[in-house]
Design a protein around this motif. Structure first.
Motif, PDB file in Angstrom:
ATOM      1  N   MET A 247       0.792  -1.237   0.000  1.00 29.06           N
ATOM      2  CA  MET A 247       0.000   0.000   0.000  1.00 29.06           C
ATOM      3  C   MET A 247       0.818   1.278   0.000  1.00 29.06           C
ATOM      4  SD  MET A 247      -3.017  -1.466   2.341  1.00 29.06           S
ATOM      5  CE  MET A 247      -4.202  -2.583   1.619  1.00 29.06           C
ATOM      6  N   PRO A 248       1.775   1.467   0.900  1.00 27.74           N
ATOM      7  CA  PRO A 248       2.589   2.680   0.787  1.00 27.74           C
ATOM      8  C   PRO A 248       3.454   2.680  -0.460  1.00 27.74           C
ATOM      9  CG  PRO A 248       2.920   1.621   2.914  1.00 27.74           C
ATOM     10  CD  PRO A 248       2.172   0.667   2.064  1.00 27.74           C
ATOM     11  N   MET A 249       3.878   1.489  -0.907  1.00 23.59           N
ATOM     12  CA  MET A 249       4.680   1.443  -2.113  1.00 23.59           C
ATOM     13  C   MET A 249       3.877   1.978  -3.290  1.00 23.59           C
ATOM     14  SD  MET A 249       7.691   0.231  -1.607  1.00 23.59           S
ATOM     15  CE  MET A 249       8.488  -0.332  -0.121  1.00 23.59           C
ATOM     16  N   ILE A 250       2.596   1.663  -3.277  1.00 20.53           N
ATOM     17  CA  ILE A 250       1.743   2.124  -4.360  1.00 20.53           C
ATOM     18  C   ILE A 250       1.382   3.592  -4.169  1.00 20.53           C
ATOM     19  CG2 ILE A 250      -0.556   1.889  -5.357  1.00 20.53           C
ATOM     20  CD1 ILE A 250      -0.339  -1.082  -4.825  1.00 20.53           C
ATOM     21  N   GLY A 251       1.053   3.939  -2.954  1.00 17.27           N
ATOM     22  CA  GLY A 251       0.582   5.291  -2.717  1.00 17.27           C
ATOM     23  C   GLY A 251       1.703   6.319  -2.622  1.00 17.27           C
ATOM     24  N   GLY A 252       2.843   5.882  -2.113  1.00 23.50           N
ATOM     25  CA  GLY A 252       3.914   6.852  -1.900  1.00 23.50           C
ATOM     26  C   GLY A 252       4.381   6.769  -0.463  1.00 23.50           C
ATOM     27  N   THR A 253       5.702   6.717  -0.262  1.00 20.44           N
ATOM     28  CA  THR A 253       6.190   6.458   1.089  1.00 20.44           C
ATOM     29  C   THR A 253       6.664   7.698   1.815  1.00 20.44           C
ATOM     30  OG1 THR A 253       8.365   6.004   0.159  1.00 20.44           O
ATOM     31  CG2 THR A 253       6.947   4.118   0.589  1.00 20.44           C
ATOM     32  N   GLY A 262      -2.889   4.690  -1.000  1.00 15.73           N
ATOM     33  CA  GLY A 262      -2.589   3.311  -1.379  1.00 15.73           C
ATOM     34  C   GLY A 262      -3.526   2.328  -0.711  1.00 15.73           C
ATOM     35  N   SER A 263      -3.776   2.529   0.580  1.00 13.21           N
ATOM     36  CA  SER A 263      -4.609   1.558   1.291  1.00 13.21           C
ATOM     37  C   SER A 263      -6.062   1.677   0.855  1.00 13.21           C
ATOM     38  CB  SER A 263      -4.486   1.734   2.797  1.00 13.21           C
ATOM     39  OG  SER A 263      -4.830   3.052   3.158  1.00 13.21           O
ATOM     40  N   LEU A 264      -6.559   2.900   0.723  1.00 14.19           N
ATOM     41  CA  LEU A 264      -7.956   3.037   0.289  1.00 14.19           C
ATOM     42  C   LEU A 264      -8.148   2.373  -1.060  1.00 14.19           C
ATOM     43  CD1 LEU A 264      -8.866   6.684   1.328  1.00 14.19           C
ATOM     44  CD2 LEU A 264      -9.750   4.553   2.268  1.00 14.19           C
ATOM     45  N   LEU A 265      -7.225   2.642  -1.979  1.00 18.82           N
ATOM     46  CA  LEU A 265      -7.329   2.101  -3.334  1.00 18.82           C
ATOM     47  C   LEU A 265      -7.234   0.593  -3.331  1.00 18.82           C
ATOM     48  CD1 LEU A 265      -7.582   4.046  -5.651  1.00 18.82           C
ATOM     49  CD2 LEU A 265      -5.285   3.423  -6.340  1.00 18.82           C
ATOM     50  N   LEU A 266      -6.147   0.080  -2.742  1.00 22.94           N
ATOM     51  CA  LEU A 266      -5.891  -1.348  -2.836  1.00 22.94           C
ATOM     52  C   LEU A 266      -6.906  -2.154  -2.035  1.00 22.94           C
ATOM     53  CD1 LEU A 266      -4.076  -3.410  -4.071  1.00 22.94           C
ATOM     54  CD2 LEU A 266      -2.557  -3.216  -2.125  1.00 22.94           C
ATOM     55  N   ALA A 267      -7.193  -1.707  -0.835  1.00 25.17           N
ATOM     56  CA  ALA A 267      -8.121  -2.472   0.003  1.00 25.17           C
ATOM     57  C   ALA A 267      -9.508  -2.490  -0.615  1.00 25.17           C
ATOM     58  CB  ALA A 267      -8.157  -1.907   1.411  1.00 25.17           C
ATOM     59  N   THR A 268      -9.932  -1.348  -1.161  1.00 28.15           N
ATOM     60  CA  THR A 268     -11.245  -1.333  -1.801  1.00 28.15           C
ATOM     61  C   THR A 268     -11.262  -2.281  -2.991  1.00 28.15           C
ATOM     62  OG1 THR A 268     -11.406   0.987  -1.179  1.00 28.15           O
ATOM     63  CG2 THR A 268     -13.029   0.166  -2.742  1.00 28.15           C
ATOM     64  N   THR A 269     -10.181  -2.208  -3.804  1.00 26.77           N
ATOM     65  CA  THR A 269     -10.104  -3.119  -4.952  1.00 26.77           C
ATOM     66  C   THR A 269     -10.195  -4.567  -4.506  1.00 26.77           C
ATOM     67  OG1 THR A 269      -8.589  -1.535  -5.949  1.00 26.77           O
ATOM     68  CG2 THR A 269      -8.766  -3.678  -7.007  1.00 26.77           C
ATOM     69  N   LEU A 289       0.704  -5.072  -8.773  1.00 27.92           N
ATOM     70  CA  LEU A 289       0.759  -3.657  -8.446  1.00 27.92           C
ATOM     71  C   LEU A 289       2.017  -3.333  -7.649  1.00 27.92           C
ATOM     72  CD1 LEU A 289      -2.917  -2.737  -7.561  1.00 27.92           C
ATOM     73  CD2 LEU A 289      -1.566  -1.991  -9.504  1.00 27.92           C
ATOM     74  N   LEU A 290       2.314  -4.192  -6.682  1.00 28.52           N
ATOM     75  CA  LEU A 290       3.490  -3.938  -5.858  1.00 28.52           C
ATOM     76  C   LEU A 290       4.745  -3.899  -6.714  1.00 28.52           C
ATOM     77  CD1 LEU A 290       4.976  -3.635  -3.210  1.00 28.52           C
ATOM     78  CD2 LEU A 290       4.850  -6.079  -2.885  1.00 28.52           C
ATOM     79  N   VAL A 291       4.931  -4.940  -7.507  1.00 26.45           N
ATOM     80  CA  VAL A 291       6.134  -5.004  -8.334  1.00 26.45           C
ATOM     81  C   VAL A 291       6.148  -3.856  -9.328  1.00 26.45           C
ATOM     82  CG1 VAL A 291       7.360  -6.357 -10.032  1.00 26.45           C
ATOM     83  CG2 VAL A 291       6.372  -7.492  -8.071  1.00 26.45           C
ATOM     84  N   GLY A 292       5.008  -3.628  -9.971  1.00 26.22           N
ATOM     85  CA  GLY A 292       4.941  -2.584 -10.986  1.00 26.22           C
ATOM     86  C   GLY A 292       5.258  -1.207 -10.420  1.00 26.22           C
ATOM     87  N   PHE A 293       4.627  -0.869  -9.312  1.00 25.46           N
ATOM     88  CA  PHE A 293       4.851   0.448  -8.748  1.00 25.46           C
ATOM     89  C   PHE A 293       6.270   0.618  -8.253  1.00 25.46           C
ATOM     90  CE2 PHE A 293       1.359   3.373  -8.537  1.00 25.46           C
ATOM     91  CZ  PHE A 293       0.316   2.614  -9.028  1.00 25.46           C
ATOM     92  N   VAL A 294       6.795  -0.435  -7.636  1.00 28.55           N
ATOM     93  CA  VAL A 294       8.157  -0.330  -7.139  1.00 28.55           C
ATOM     94  C   VAL A 294       9.123  -0.077  -8.284  1.00 28.55           C
ATOM     95  CG1 VAL A 294      10.012  -1.709  -6.184  1.00 28.55           C
ATOM     96  CG2 VAL A 294       7.849  -1.625  -5.030  1.00 28.55           C
ATOM     97  N   MET A 295       8.844  -0.699  -9.418  1.00 26.36           N
ATOM     98  CA  MET A 295       9.756  -0.522 -10.558  1.00 26.36           C
ATOM     99  C   MET A 295       9.538   0.822 -11.248  1.00 26.36           C
ATOM    100  SD  MET A 295      10.368  -4.108 -12.542  1.00 26.36           S
ATOM    101  CE  MET A 295       8.765  -4.208 -13.253  1.00 26.36           C
ATOM    102  N   LEU A 296       8.285   1.107 -11.534  1.00 27.75           N
ATOM    103  CA  LEU A 296       8.014   2.211 -12.438  1.00 27.75           C
ATOM    104  C   LEU A 296       7.704   3.529 -11.739  1.00 27.75           C
ATOM    105  CD1 LEU A 296       5.737   0.168 -14.817  1.00 27.75           C
ATOM    106  CD2 LEU A 296       8.068   0.891 -15.252  1.00 27.75           C
TER     107      LEU A 296
END
Lengths: 308, 292, 421
Positions: A247-253, A262-269, A289-296
């Motif tokens: 979640m923070p990796m996706i949303g921003g740390t 990140g948590s609202l988005l991912l948990a809702t999904t 999502l985790l891998v993608g966001f961490v990379m890109l």
């Protein structure tokens, strides 16, 4: 904007959200909402240590489950109600976090992460062998049908978690903008240089692990009532760690906003996916999502929007 | 509870044999971590992928699992070099904090597990091979080939790797790249290329380790999680990047696990191993043989 | 890309996601209201092997009933979601089933922990709940509308182990000591209690009773500890992965005892049987149903034939003795109750289900006051003369001989060591 101003806004938003939920009056919303808010707390808590300080905690489930088991233990021993066991869980998990921080004070990076993993195993083994809380056989915690003053019990749990989520976000933001936050950032960027510059790294790290742990424990405290049956295997599940980190990796740390988004988005999904498509895809989504966001998008969604 | 000679001796033997297997599983992680500073927490899961690949070979072509593992090593080597390119492009080049690399591998691990579940389901899988059900008996000592064959394979693999690191140019380069990349350039070796080769070798070892997994025990996608802790405990105990250290640490762990089962009882043995790890991390993080 | 266009893209994505979510949750408009039965089922996770087999059987039931005109004149629709074998997913799923999908009836998923999380929800909505393969779930809740589908009755662990111990006590000389082994988990503890009860009733002394961590992969050391105590009886209660590990460990160590087995789940499926083959010889294990001559209830053999045709393609248990007939019977009971009371309301169904003896394809079913079976029925069967690994040999009762209780017996018990050769 100062802390009190933000607190007022946060409380206002939370109250509005609660009002809307009560007005819609679908039990499902409370059930699913509880889980989503739980992850808001977990992600925000994790980020204090992970995002601000740069120390990756893989043993999320240990703190979370310890919080849940604190509730079980206190309910069995003293019949304490939830509003009291939640802070107690926070204290227990906070102390464990402090202890872990102390044990690992010389460790950096991966060593710290491994230590957190080891801690999770030790905690799980301990709980599995502790018959007072049911041990490996699990514990039943029956809750009344109605909440203490109105609505269903689930509504009550939802409200408690909403309060916790608000507290967590406000706490994270307060830390982030205080001298504590600057110190933690300094540690993340270059710990050796920070120490050389007189930053009290040890004390800050201990503070971060304790606060992070305490919040995660509080997120876990209502769980036994939510599921009615708590067992170590599902409480200490590694999935909690993966999702919480994603979640923070996706949303921003870097800020308090990242884990929230990140948590609202991912948990809702996830909640939507669980009741629409198959749930293997649910897990697949988290991983991708985790891998993608961490990379890109190393700075997450927040970072993507902030790039000038 | 009575502790007989037979019980003790066999517990020690089982511990030794399992330790050998753990060493095979950990060598890839310690090379990646110790010599390349890559925190590949997904390494045990790579081994699980290897195990499934071995399973498919065994079921489709009736290939012996260990032979299957050997055949897969070049495939895993190639995949490893490819993975390193991706990792290098996204992480090392940018000089990001190690945490992001760790998160990357953590996510990969989870992703791999989910894909395996989608492909193979969650039921336990097994291979058939004649030595899996054979046990040799010497007096009170029982030697299950299910454990002994992977042990032998593991030792061979480790010896081969150690010779490679000590005796070949590339091997020297791999050890050197961790210590002094600049000096490495002076002898006309590209550090990036060397690191790529090293990571490829680490992944190749996962193929063989996977073969050992499926010979020793039933296979299901999440089985890698049981090993993460052990693998990294061994890396830490043995000192990162040291192959002899890995062997000693792995065998010690195997012995500790089995003997604690005998003396304390099976339900506490995970805590013993990980408690020891925590203690080591707290007081001597560089491990027994480490570079400090 | 400018900040503004990023924000536009972000807003558009968010809007699209919100619209998708709304669409996913929109209530369907049905021409003729089907009768919806909602439940969770383990389609992923450790319980999925049995879960998917059960799901196929339940689907077949719905098809069978619909072919005959449906229930109360309405077509049946099964609405189910994957609980991933995790009880934490259960509450939200049932909330969706009840609030949004508006199911008329609910059923449980598979297994004790899952059912445990489901009962409070049933209680809250005053609905009847049939629990599929749970052990003594209702003991804490005492819900009067809960009914358990598992022939183990109120004391399941004891019922599971009893035929095993009864068979043991027919041996000559009479056994005197028991070594018990179980995993450190809820199931293991429950079985251990059953072992203790059965052992004490038979006057046996327990010489070993340690649990092992469920993640333990190599059980040979544990088996050797047991051997060191020289027990006459080795009573085992394990879940599928562990059952296989322990059969192998016992074969490797060359365990010697008079009788070995008891409550080992997972050995009843062809996966395990085919894998272990001859290593299974001699093990006496519980079974809930086998096609013994006295157990070929009306409809069951025909059902199994149809099930087996579809099972391979569906990737589920291809023989289906363990879960499938019971899942079918689960819904048969629900359907019969609805048909008889002409209602889906809990107040009507509950009392009816308590008083009635249902005729299903796994025999007559009568529920006791606690919602568990009034007349428990469990078998102990021994693997004998298994050769090689072909699973076809496990159809029928030739290699799996029912040794206890006497009324269903199909052959004689062999001492463990004799059966091993």
């Amino acid at each position: 904007m100062g802390t009190w101003g933000f607190l007022a806004i946060a409380v206002g938003v939370a109250a509005a959200a609660f009002g809307v939920a009560v007005w819609i009056n679908l039990d499902y919303l409370f059930f699913a909402g509880y889980v989503i808010l739980q992850y808001v707390v977990l992600a925000t808590a994790w980020n204090i240590l992970g995002g601000y300080t740069g120390y990756m905690n893989l043993g999320v489930s240990a703190f979370f489950a310890l919080g849940a088991y604190t509730t079980v233990a206190l309910e069995t021993a003293l019949r304490l109600p939830l509003p009291l066991t939640i802070p107690a869980a926070g204290v227990v998990a906070g102390v464990v976090g402090f202890g872990m921080g102390y044990l690992t004070l010389r460790l950096k990076g991966i060593y710290f992460a491994i230590a957190t993993l080891a801690l999770a195993v030790v905690a799980e083994t301990f709980v599995t062998n502790w018959d007072y809380v049911g041990g490996s056989a699990g514990a039943y915690l029956l809750h009344p049908r109605r909440g203490p003053w109105f609505g269903s019990y689930t509504e009550y749990l939802f409200l408690l978690m909403l309060i916790l989520a608000t507290l967590a976000v406000v706490a994270a933001r307060t830390v982030e903008r205080s001298w504590l936050g600057y110190g933690l950032t300094a540690i993340r960027d270059d710990e050796v240089a920070a120490e050389a510059n007189g930053v009290p790294t040890l004390r800050l790290k201990l503070f971060a692990t304790a606060l992070s742990g305490a919040l995660m424990g509080m997120a876990g405290a209502p769980l036994p009532y939510y599921v009615s049956f708590l067992e170590p295997a599902s409480a200490f599940n590694l999935g909690y760690a993966v999702t919480t980190i994603a979640m923070p990796m996706i949303g921003g740390t870097k800020t308090w906003l990242g884990p929230l988004i990140g948590s609202l988005l991912l948990a809702t999904t996830q909640q939507v996916a669980t009741v629409t498509i198959s749930s293997e895809v649910n897990l697949l989504v988290v991983g991708v999502l985790l891998v993608g966001f961490v990379m890109l998008a190393p700075n997450g969604i927040v970072g993507w929007f902030q790039r000038r | 509870m009575t502790i007989t000679y037979s019980l003790l001796v066999n517990a020690i033997i089982t511990g030794l044999l399992m330790g050998g297997f753990y060493a095979a599983l950990s060598v890839g992680a310690t090379v990646a971590f110790g010599l390349l500073d890559i925190v590949n927490i997904a390494h045990p899961t790579f081994a699980v992928i290897g195990a499934y690949a071995v399973l498919v070979l065994n079921r489709t072509f009736n290939i012996d699992p260990i032979l299957g593992g050997l055949l897969l090593t070049p495939v895993f080597y190639a995949a490893g070099t490819l993975l390193y390119r991706v990792y290098y492009h996204f992480f090392e080049r940018r000089g990001d904090d190690a945490m992001r690399g760790l998160a990357f591998f953590f996510g990969l691990m989870f992703l791999a597990e989910v894909v395996l579940i989608m492909l193979f389901g969650v039921d336990f899988r097994y291979v058939q091979a004649p030595y899996i059900t054979t046990t040799l008996h010497y007096g009170a000592i029982a030697l299950p080939l299910r454990l002994a064959v992977p042990f032998a394979g593991s030792l061979l693999m480790l010896v081969a790797l150690e010779l490679f690191l000590k005796k070949t140019f590339i091997g020297h380069a791999i050890v050197a790249v961790a210590r002094d990349p600049f000096a490495l350039r002076l002898v006309a070796a590209s550090p990036v290329r060397i690191k790529r080769i090293a990571f490829g070798i680490a992944c190749a070892s996962a193929a063989l380790a996977g073969a050992f997994i499926i010979v020793i025990e039933p296979l299901q996608p999440a089985v890698g999680r049981d090993f993460i802790g052990r693998v990294f405990a061994i890396c830490v105990f043995g000192g990162l990047g040291s192959l002899p250290g890995t062997v000693v640490a792995a065998i010690s762990l195997g012995l500790v696990e089995n003997l604690s089962t005998v003396f304390i009882g099976p339900s506490w043995s995970p805590a013993v191993a990980f408690g020891a790890l925590l203690a080591t991390l707290a007081w001597r993080p560089s491990g027994l043989f480490g570079r400090g | 890309m400018t900040t503004l266009s990023r924000r536009i893209i972000g807003a558009a994505t968010f809007g699209a996601l919100a619209a998708l979510t709304a669409a996913a949750f929109s209530l369907p408009v049905a021409a003729e209201e089907p009768l919806k039965i909602g439940f969770t089922m383990a389609e992923t996770g450790p319980l999925a092997g049995t879960g998917k087999s059960a799901l196929l059987a339940m689907t077949m039931w719905a098809e069978d009933v619909n072919a005959k005109g449906g229930l109360l004149g309405r077509q049946i629709k099964l609405v189910h979601y994957d609980d991933q074998s995790n009880p934490a997913n259960v509450p939200a799923i049932y909330a969706k089933l009840l609030d949004i999908d508006k199911v008329d009836l609910i059923n449980s998923g598979y297994g004790t922990p899952i059912i445990a999380s489901t009962i409070p929800i049933a209680m809250q909505h005053d609905m009847v709940l049939i629990g599929f393969f749970g052990l003594a779930n209702n003991a804490k809740f005492k819900y009067d509308k809960y009914f358990g589908i598992f022939p183990a009755g109120e004391k399941p662990a004891l019922t599971i182990m009893q035929p095993f111990f009864d068979a043991a006590m027919t041996m000559n000389p009479k056994p005197k000591t028991v070594a018990a082994i179980y995993p450190e988990m809820e199931f293991g503890h429950a079985i251990m209690n059953g072992i203790k009860a059965a052992a004490s009733a038979a006057g046996l002394q327990i010489v070993y009773d340690q649990g092992f961590p469920p993640s333990m992969t190599d059980l040979t050391t544990v088996v050797r500890q047991i051997q060191a105590t020289n027990p006459d009886i080795v009573a085992i209660g394990t879940q599928p992965g562990q059952s296989i590990a322990i059969v192998r460990a016992i074969s490797e160590v060359g365990l010697k005892a008079m009788i070995v087995g008891g409550g080992m789940t997972g050995l009843q499926t062809p996966d395990a049987e085919g894998l272990l083959g001859e290593q299974l010889n001699g093990f006496v294990n519980f079974n809930i149903w086998l096609p013994a001559s006295k157990m070929q209830y009306p409809g069951v053999m025909d059902f199994l034939k149809r099930y087996q045709e579809r099972a391979k393609a569906a990737g589920v248990d291809p023989i289906g003795y363990y879960a499938a007939p019971w899942a079918y019977a689960d819904l048969q009971i629900l359907g019969q109750a609805v048909e008889a009371t002409k209602s889906t309301a809990g107040d009507q169904l509950g009392p009816y289900m308590h008083e009635t003896t249902f005729k299903t394809l796994i025999g007559d079913v009568k529920f006791g006051e606690s919602g568990e079976w009034a007349n428990p029925r469990m078998l102990a069967a021994q693997f004998q003369h298994v050769k090689g690994n072909d699973i076809e040999q496990f159809k029928g009762t030739e290699k799996l001989v029912v040794v206890s209780p006497a009324e269903y017996k199909s052959g004689n018990l062999l001492p463990f060591e004799d059966a091993r050769h």
